[in-house]
Design an enzyme around this catalytic site. Structure first.
Site, PDB file in Angstrom:
ATOM      1  N   GLY A 279       0.807  -1.210   0.000  1.00 10.92           N
ATOM      2  CA  GLY A 279       0.000   0.000   0.000  1.00 10.92           C
ATOM      3  C   GLY A 279       0.841   1.262   0.000  1.00 10.92           C
ATOM      4  O   GLY A 279       0.325   2.359   0.211  1.00 10.92           O
ATOM      5  N   LYS A 280       2.138   1.143  -0.243  1.00 11.15           N
ATOM      6  CA  LYS A 280       3.015   2.312  -0.261  1.00 11.15           C
ATOM      7  C   LYS A 280       2.847   3.109  -1.549  1.00 11.15           C
ATOM      8  O   LYS A 280       3.078   4.321  -1.579  1.00 11.15           O
ATOM      9  CB  LYS A 280       4.468   1.875  -0.082  1.00 11.15           C
ATOM     10  CG  LYS A 280       4.745   1.219   1.273  1.00 11.15           C
ATOM     11  CD  LYS A 280       6.160   0.686   1.376  1.00 11.15           C
ATOM     12  CE  LYS A 280       6.414   0.045   2.727  1.00 11.15           C
ATOM     13  NZ  LYS A 280       7.775  -0.536   2.840  1.00 11.15           N
ATOM     14  N   LEU A 281       2.480   2.429  -2.625  1.00 12.15           N
ATOM     15  CA  LEU A 281       2.099   3.058  -3.883  1.00 12.15           C
ATOM     16  C   LEU A 281       0.640   2.735  -4.142  1.00 12.15           C
ATOM     17  O   LEU A 281       0.174   1.637  -3.812  1.00 12.15           O
ATOM     18  CB  LEU A 281       2.943   2.550  -5.058  1.00 12.15           C
ATOM     19  CG  LEU A 281       4.233   3.311  -5.402  1.00 12.15           C
ATOM     20  CD1 LEU A 281       5.238   3.195  -4.273  1.00 12.15           C
ATOM     21  CD2 LEU A 281       4.819   2.777  -6.701  1.00 12.15           C
TER      22      LEU A 281
END
Length: 311
Positions: A279-281
Protein backbone atom coordinates in the site's frame (compact mmCIF):
# COMPACT_ATOMS: atom_id res chain seq x y z
CA UNK A 1 -2.29 -18.20 -30.04
CA UNK A 2 -2.59 -14.56 -31.07
CA UNK A 3 -0.18 -12.09 -29.50
CA UNK A 4 -0.93 -8.41 -29.12
CA UNK A 5 2.02 -6.30 -30.13
CA UNK A 6 2.87 -2.84 -28.97
CA UNK A 7 4.37 -0.19 -31.21
CA UNK A 8 7.32 -1.18 -33.37
CA UNK A 9 10.82 -0.65 -31.98
CA UNK A 10 12.46 2.28 -33.72
CA UNK A 11 16.19 2.49 -34.19
CA UNK A 12 17.63 5.28 -32.07
CA UNK A 13 19.55 8.03 -33.81
CA UNK A 14 22.35 10.09 -32.27
CA UNK A 15 23.56 13.23 -33.98
CA UNK A 16 25.88 16.16 -33.25
CA UNK A 17 24.44 18.92 -31.11
CA UNK A 18 21.49 16.94 -29.77
CA UNK A 19 20.24 17.83 -26.30
CA UNK A 20 19.91 15.46 -23.35
CA UNK A 21 16.15 15.58 -23.75
CA UNK A 22 16.41 14.65 -27.41
CA UNK A 23 18.72 11.75 -26.55
CA UNK A 24 16.28 10.43 -23.94
CA UNK A 25 13.41 10.73 -26.45
CA UNK A 26 15.44 8.67 -28.92
CA UNK A 27 15.89 6.03 -26.20
CA UNK A 28 12.14 6.14 -25.73
CA UNK A 29 11.56 5.42 -29.41
CA UNK A 30 13.74 2.34 -29.07
CA UNK A 31 11.92 1.69 -25.80
CA UNK A 32 14.03 -1.26 -24.71
CA UNK A 33 15.78 -2.22 -21.50
CA UNK A 34 16.95 0.55 -19.18
CA UNK A 35 17.06 3.14 -21.95
CA UNK A 36 13.32 2.70 -22.29
CA UNK A 37 12.92 2.77 -18.52
CA UNK A 38 14.83 6.05 -18.34
CA UNK A 39 12.44 7.61 -20.85
CA UNK A 40 9.49 6.38 -18.79
CA UNK A 41 11.12 7.79 -15.64
CA UNK A 42 11.46 11.22 -17.28
CA UNK A 43 7.78 11.11 -18.25
CA UNK A 44 6.81 10.34 -14.65
CA UNK A 45 9.16 12.91 -13.15
CA UNK A 46 7.83 15.59 -15.48
CA UNK A 47 4.23 14.84 -14.51
CA UNK A 48 5.17 14.82 -10.81
CA UNK A 49 6.87 18.23 -11.00
CA UNK A 50 3.98 19.73 -12.98
CA UNK A 51 1.49 18.48 -10.40
CA UNK A 52 1.18 21.45 -8.05
CA UNK A 53 -0.77 19.38 -5.52
CA UNK A 54 1.87 16.65 -5.22
CA UNK A 55 4.21 16.53 -2.22
CA UNK A 56 7.64 15.86 -3.70
CA UNK A 57 10.02 13.57 -1.82
CA UNK A 58 13.65 12.81 -2.68
CA UNK A 59 15.58 9.88 -1.20
CA UNK A 60 19.38 9.98 -1.29
CA UNK A 61 21.43 6.84 -0.62
CA UNK A 62 24.81 5.61 -1.72
CA UNK A 63 28.00 7.67 -1.94
CA UNK A 64 26.42 10.30 -4.18
CA UNK A 65 28.06 13.43 -2.77
CA UNK A 66 31.59 11.98 -3.00
CA UNK A 67 30.65 11.04 -6.56
CA UNK A 68 29.81 14.63 -7.45
CA UNK A 69 26.01 14.40 -7.38
CA UNK A 70 25.43 16.72 -4.41
CA UNK A 71 25.22 19.82 -6.56
CA UNK A 72 22.32 18.35 -8.53
CA UNK A 73 20.36 17.72 -5.33
CA UNK A 74 21.12 21.20 -3.97
CA UNK A 75 19.96 22.79 -7.22
CA UNK A 76 16.72 20.77 -7.19
CA UNK A 77 16.02 22.09 -3.69
CA UNK A 78 16.70 25.67 -4.81
CA UNK A 79 14.39 25.22 -7.80
CA UNK A 80 11.55 24.12 -5.53
CA UNK A 81 11.55 20.58 -6.92
CA UNK A 82 12.06 18.91 -3.54
CA UNK A 83 9.62 19.40 -0.66
CA UNK A 84 11.08 16.71 1.62
CA UNK A 85 14.60 15.29 1.52
CA UNK A 86 15.54 12.03 3.24
CA UNK A 87 19.23 11.16 3.18
CA UNK A 88 21.81 8.89 4.68
CA UNK A 89 24.06 10.53 7.25
CA UNK A 90 27.07 9.74 5.10
CA UNK A 91 25.89 11.90 2.20
CA UNK A 92 25.20 14.79 4.56
CA UNK A 93 28.62 14.34 6.16
CA UNK A 94 30.31 14.63 2.79
CA UNK A 95 28.05 17.57 1.92
CA UNK A 96 29.31 19.44 4.99
CA UNK A 97 32.91 18.52 4.16
CA UNK A 98 32.54 20.09 0.72
CA UNK A 99 30.70 23.13 2.09
CA UNK A 100 33.46 24.00 4.59
CA UNK A 101 35.99 24.11 1.78
CA UNK A 102 37.40 20.60 1.76
CA UNK A 103 37.36 18.39 -1.31
CA UNK A 104 37.06 14.83 -2.52
CA UNK A 105 39.76 13.91 -5.00
CA UNK A 106 40.05 11.65 -8.02
CA UNK A 107 41.98 8.52 -7.10
CA UNK A 108 41.99 4.91 -8.20
CA UNK A 109 40.62 1.60 -7.01
CA UNK A 110 43.89 -0.06 -8.00
CA UNK A 111 45.87 0.87 -4.91
CA UNK A 112 47.04 -0.59 -1.62
CA UNK A 113 44.44 0.38 0.96
CA UNK A 114 46.93 -0.40 3.70
CA UNK A 115 49.24 2.26 2.27
CA UNK A 116 46.35 4.68 1.98
CA UNK A 117 45.56 4.18 5.65
CA UNK A 118 49.18 4.80 6.59
CA UNK A 119 49.10 8.03 4.56
CA UNK A 120 45.84 9.20 6.13
CA UNK A 121 43.75 8.82 3.00
CA UNK A 122 40.23 7.33 2.91
CA UNK A 123 38.97 5.62 -0.26
CA UNK A 124 35.47 5.47 -1.71
CA UNK A 125 36.08 3.25 -4.74
CA UNK A 126 38.05 5.64 -7.00
CA UNK A 127 37.61 8.77 -4.87
CA UNK A 128 40.11 9.81 -2.17
CA UNK A 129 39.39 11.90 0.92
CA UNK A 130 42.25 12.95 3.23
CA UNK A 131 41.92 12.75 7.01
CA UNK A 132 42.55 16.49 7.23
CA UNK A 133 39.00 17.02 5.99
CA UNK A 134 37.59 15.25 9.03
CA UNK A 135 39.69 17.38 11.37
CA UNK A 136 38.11 20.53 9.93
CA UNK A 137 34.73 18.78 9.90
CA UNK A 138 35.04 18.01 13.63
CA UNK A 139 35.98 21.59 14.47
CA UNK A 140 33.03 22.95 12.50
CA UNK A 141 30.45 20.54 13.93
CA UNK A 142 31.58 20.93 17.52
CA UNK A 143 31.20 24.69 17.10
CA UNK A 144 27.65 24.21 15.75
CA UNK A 145 26.74 21.77 18.51
CA UNK A 146 28.07 24.16 21.14
CA UNK A 147 25.38 26.66 20.12
CA UNK A 148 22.63 24.23 21.21
CA UNK A 149 20.98 25.34 24.46
CA UNK A 150 22.05 23.18 27.37
CA UNK A 151 19.24 20.90 28.51
CA UNK A 152 17.27 21.32 25.28
CA UNK A 153 15.72 18.66 23.05
CA UNK A 154 15.96 18.98 19.27
CA UNK A 155 14.76 16.86 16.38
CA UNK A 156 17.15 15.46 13.79
CA UNK A 157 15.77 17.78 11.11
CA UNK A 158 16.21 20.79 13.44
CA UNK A 159 19.79 19.73 14.11
CA UNK A 160 20.48 19.47 10.38
CA UNK A 161 18.78 22.82 9.82
CA UNK A 162 21.13 24.43 12.32
CA UNK A 163 24.10 22.94 10.50
CA UNK A 164 22.78 24.09 7.13
CA UNK A 165 22.21 27.64 8.39
CA UNK A 166 25.95 27.89 9.11
CA UNK A 167 26.92 26.90 5.56
CA UNK A 168 26.95 28.89 2.33
CA UNK A 169 26.79 26.08 -0.22
CA UNK A 170 25.63 22.49 -0.57
CA UNK A 171 22.53 20.43 0.17
CA UNK A 172 22.02 21.41 3.80
CA UNK A 173 22.61 25.07 3.01
CA UNK A 174 20.09 25.05 0.15
CA UNK A 175 17.54 23.24 2.34
CA UNK A 176 17.97 25.74 5.19
CA UNK A 177 17.51 28.69 2.84
CA UNK A 178 14.44 27.13 1.19
CA UNK A 179 12.86 25.88 4.41
CA UNK A 180 12.95 22.29 3.15
CA UNK A 181 13.11 19.70 5.95
CA UNK A 182 15.96 17.21 5.76
CA UNK A 183 15.31 13.92 7.52
CA UNK A 184 18.06 11.49 8.41
CA UNK A 185 16.51 8.70 10.51
CA UNK A 186 19.83 6.85 10.82
CA UNK A 187 21.98 9.88 11.56
CA UNK A 188 23.95 8.00 14.23
CA UNK A 189 25.29 5.85 11.39
CA UNK A 190 27.52 8.70 10.22
CA UNK A 191 30.30 11.05 11.25
CA UNK A 192 27.64 13.64 12.11
CA UNK A 193 26.29 11.16 14.64
CA UNK A 194 29.71 10.26 16.00
CA UNK A 195 30.54 13.92 16.48
CA UNK A 196 27.28 14.41 18.36
CA UNK A 197 28.21 11.48 20.62
CA UNK A 198 31.49 13.22 21.41
CA UNK A 199 29.63 16.44 22.15
CA UNK A 200 27.15 14.60 24.38
CA UNK A 201 29.95 13.37 26.66
CA UNK A 202 30.19 16.83 28.20
CA UNK A 203 26.82 18.41 27.35
CA UNK A 204 23.20 17.59 28.07
CA UNK A 205 21.34 18.09 24.80
CA UNK A 206 18.93 15.43 23.55
CA UNK A 207 18.42 14.66 19.87
CA UNK A 208 15.03 12.99 19.59
CA UNK A 209 14.71 10.26 16.97
CA UNK A 210 10.91 10.53 17.06
CA UNK A 211 10.41 14.30 17.10
CA UNK A 212 10.39 14.44 13.29
CA UNK A 213 7.46 12.06 12.90
CA UNK A 214 4.57 14.50 13.61
CA UNK A 215 5.72 17.07 11.07
CA UNK A 216 6.44 14.46 8.41
CA UNK A 217 3.11 12.67 8.82
CA UNK A 218 1.20 15.96 8.96
CA UNK A 219 2.61 16.78 5.54
CA UNK A 220 1.56 13.37 4.23
CA UNK A 221 -1.99 13.71 5.54
CA UNK A 222 -2.33 17.22 4.12
CA UNK A 223 -1.02 16.34 0.65
CA UNK A 224 -3.59 15.47 -2.01
CA UNK A 225 -0.98 13.52 -3.93
CA UNK A 226 2.64 12.53 -3.42
CA UNK A 227 5.61 11.54 -5.53
CA UNK A 228 9.18 10.47 -4.92
CA UNK A 229 12.56 10.08 -6.57
CA UNK A 230 14.61 7.34 -4.91
CA UNK A 231 18.35 7.27 -5.52
CA UNK A 232 19.37 3.89 -4.17
CA UNK A 233 17.46 2.30 -1.33
CA UNK A 234 18.22 1.56 2.30
CA UNK A 235 16.77 3.60 5.15
CA UNK A 236 15.84 6.70 3.07
CA UNK A 237 13.76 4.60 0.68
CA UNK A 238 11.80 2.85 3.40
CA UNK A 239 11.42 5.99 5.51
CA UNK A 240 9.85 7.75 2.54
CA UNK A 241 7.59 4.93 1.39
CA UNK A 242 6.36 4.04 4.88
CA UNK A 243 5.39 7.67 5.51
CA UNK A 244 2.26 7.13 3.40
CA UNK A 245 1.24 3.91 5.14
CA UNK A 246 -0.70 5.88 7.74
CA UNK A 247 -2.72 7.79 5.14
CA UNK A 248 -5.57 6.44 3.04
CA UNK A 249 -3.53 6.45 -0.16
CA UNK A 250 0.05 5.73 -1.16
CA UNK A 251 2.39 7.47 -3.57
CA UNK A 252 1.05 8.52 -6.97
CA UNK A 253 4.43 8.94 -8.70
CA UNK A 254 7.66 7.03 -8.06
CA UNK A 255 11.00 6.72 -9.80
CA UNK A 256 13.79 4.49 -8.49
CA UNK A 257 17.42 4.57 -9.62
CA UNK A 258 19.23 1.50 -8.39
CA UNK A 259 21.90 -1.01 -9.27
CA UNK A 260 20.63 -3.75 -6.97
CA UNK A 261 18.80 -6.96 -7.87
CA UNK A 262 15.29 -7.67 -6.59
CA UNK A 263 15.68 -11.44 -6.24
CA UNK A 264 18.04 -11.20 -3.24
CA UNK A 265 15.26 -9.82 -1.05
CA UNK A 266 16.97 -6.56 -0.13
CA UNK A 267 15.00 -3.31 0.02
CA UNK A 268 17.46 -1.48 -2.22
CA UNK A 269 16.62 -3.86 -5.04
CA UNK A 270 12.91 -4.30 -4.26
CA UNK A 271 10.72 -3.29 -7.15
CA UNK A 272 8.21 -0.49 -6.91
CA UNK A 273 5.52 -2.98 -7.86
CA UNK A 274 6.37 -4.84 -4.66
CA UNK A 275 5.72 -1.59 -2.79
CA UNK A 276 2.15 -1.65 -4.13
CA UNK A 277 1.49 -4.83 -2.17
CA UNK A 278 2.21 -2.88 1.01
CA UNK A 279 0.00 0.00 0.00
CA UNK A 280 3.02 2.31 -0.26
CA UNK A 281 2.10 3.06 -3.88
CA UNK A 282 -1.46 3.39 -5.09
CA UNK A 283 -2.74 0.78 -7.50
CA UNK A 284 -2.91 3.44 -10.21
CA UNK A 285 0.49 4.99 -9.45
CA UNK A 286 2.89 5.56 -12.33
CA UNK A 287 6.29 4.12 -11.45
CA UNK A 288 9.55 3.22 -13.12
CA UNK A 289 12.81 1.65 -11.99
CA UNK A 290 15.99 2.40 -13.90
CA UNK A 291 18.80 -0.05 -13.23
CA UNK A 292 22.36 1.18 -13.47
CA UNK A 293 24.83 3.68 -12.07
CA UNK A 294 23.01 6.63 -10.49
CA UNK A 295 25.93 8.93 -11.33
CA UNK A 296 24.84 8.41 -14.96
CA UNK A 297 21.08 8.06 -14.63
CA UNK A 298 20.42 10.87 -12.14
CA UNK A 299 21.99 13.64 -14.28
CA UNK A 300 20.23 12.32 -17.38
CA UNK A 301 16.88 12.12 -15.59
CA UNK A 302 17.13 15.63 -14.18
CA UNK A 303 18.56 17.28 -17.31
CA UNK A 304 15.92 15.79 -19.63
CA UNK A 305 13.10 16.72 -17.25
CA UNK A 306 14.32 20.29 -16.78
CA UNK A 307 14.56 20.64 -20.55
CA UNK A 308 10.91 19.67 -20.89
CA UNK A 309 9.90 22.07 -18.12
CA UNK A 310 11.91 24.85 -19.69
CA UNK A 311 13.53 25.74 -16.39
Amino acid sequence: MTFKYGEAVQQARVYPGMTVGELVDELGKAGAYNGGSLWQAVNIYERMLRDEKALKFFGLSGAMVPGGMGGIVADLISRGHIDVLVSTGANLTHDVIEAIGCHHYHGTAQVSDTELCEEGVNRIYDIFLPNEAFIRFEEFLQDVYSSLPEGSTVSISDLLGRIGSRLDTGILSAAAKAGVPVYCPAIQDSMIGLQYWLFAQTHKVTVSAFADMPGLLDRCFEAERAGTILVGGGVPKNYILQSKLMTETGFDYAVQLTGDRPDLGGLSGATLDEARSWGKLTGEATAATVYGDATINLPLLVAATLERLGS
